[in-house]
Scaffold this motif. Structure first.
Motif, short mmCIF file in Angstrom:
data_model
loop_
_atom_site.label_atom_id
_atom_site.label_comp_id
_atom_site.label_asym_id
_atom_site.label_seq_id
_atom_site.Cartn_x
_atom_site.Cartn_y
_atom_site.Cartn_z
N ILE A 75 0.85 -1.18 0.00
CA ILE A 75 0.00 0.00 0.00
C ILE A 75 0.89 1.23 0.00
N LEU A 134 -6.92 7.47 3.00
CA LEU A 134 -7.31 6.27 2.28
C LEU A 134 -6.37 5.10 2.58
N GLY A 135 -5.08 5.29 2.37
CA GLY A 135 -4.14 4.19 2.57
C GLY A 135 -4.07 3.71 4.01
N ALA A 150 -2.43 4.82 -3.01
CA ALA A 150 -3.29 5.75 -2.28
C ALA A 150 -2.58 7.09 -2.09
N ASP A 176 -1.40 11.04 -2.83
CA ASP A 176 -2.14 12.25 -3.13
C ASP A 176 -1.35 13.20 -4.02
N ARG A 235 1.93 8.80 -8.05
CA ARG A 235 0.98 7.96 -8.78
C ARG A 235 1.57 7.53 -10.14
N HIS A 263 -5.67 1.85 -8.05
CA HIS A 263 -5.46 3.24 -7.67
C HIS A 263 -6.73 3.75 -6.99
N ILE A 264 -6.60 4.27 -5.76
CA ILE A 264 -7.76 4.82 -5.07
C ILE A 264 -7.50 6.29 -4.75
N GLY A 265 -8.55 7.09 -4.81
CA GLY A 265 -8.38 8.51 -4.54
C GLY A 265 -9.72 9.21 -4.47
N GLY A 280 -11.96 3.93 -7.38
CA GLY A 280 -10.93 2.91 -7.37
C GLY A 280 -10.79 2.39 -8.79
N SER A 330 -12.45 3.09 1.47
CA SER A 330 -11.53 2.04 1.91
C SER A 330 -12.24 0.69 1.96
#
Length: 218
Positions: A32, A38-39, A122, A124, A129, A145-147, A157, A187
């Motif tokens: 991660i 998020l992370g 995760a 920013d 990224r 990829h989540i944001g 996601g 999450s």
């Protein structure tokens, strides 16, 4: 298939085992990148679900402003986020999370990520990224990829290879007053997407806005 007769009620993962066994993949190495709203929350969720090989990469230290959105306490202000979370999760469920306190860059990403069965981005910032996306593609490692947007109203996601690195936009979504509940929902969706990936080899994208969460009091 797990039967209820085989369950250990003293296991910290009793409820996960009762719902559906994750035993066939909880030891797959997951990296991660980012230990923020998020992370950090995702790492805690996965550890409490029983995942045993988690690596967390983050260069930042805990700040007072992080306490309203991230899984840290006042006693940990000033400590590296990755180490603080690793210590907390070991105390909580004896999870052995590997903390990496460094800045992930295009130069060191291949070394840091190469042993992963799955990468979760995760971060920013665009540079981080982009480094993850390029490395995941070159090493053929699955990557989610989540944001969420800077106004805190939209989150997603997205799996490689369809991910496009977003442009930098001024603002900080953590300043939004409902950041924590929104981050926890994202999450949770990420954790479910990860389980679906390992169990069914499905890379499921998701998007969410607060307007999707309409609750009726009728």
């Amino acid at each position: 298939m797990t039967t209820h007769n085989n369950l250990n009620p003293n296991s910290p993962f009793f409820h996960e085992e009762r719902h559906a066994s994750l035993a066939s993949f909880v030891d797959r190495p997951i990296t991660i990148c980012g230990a923020g709203a998020l992370g950090g929350n995702l790492a805690e969720t996965l550890a409490r679900m029983g995942f045993t090989r988690l690596k967390l990469i983050d260069k930042d230290r805990v700040e007072m402003r992080n306490l309203s959105t991230q899984p840290y306490s006042r006693a940990e202000v000033g400590a590296p986020k990755a180490r603080a979370l690793a210590n907390m999760l070991y105390r909580a469920v004896q999870a052995k999370l590997e903390p990496i306190v460094t800045e992930l860059t295009a130069a060191n990403a291949p070394k840091l990520l190469k042993e992963s069965a799955l990468i979760v981005d995760a971060f920013d910032n665009r540079a981080g990224r982009a480094a993850i996306s390029e490395t995941a593609r070159s090493l053929h490692i699955p990557c989610l990829h989540i944001g969420f947007s800077n106004d805190g109203l939209y989150g997603s996601g997205l799996w490689e290879p369809g991910y496009q690195v977003p442009q930098e936009i001024a603002g900080d979504p953590c300043d939004y007053p409902l950041t924590r509940p929104f981050a926890q929902v994202l999450s949770a969706l990420a954790a479910r997407s990860i389980v679906d990936f390992f169990r069914e080899n499905k890379s499921i994208n998701f998007e969410l806005t607060w307007n999707d969460l309409k609750i009726s009091s009728d």
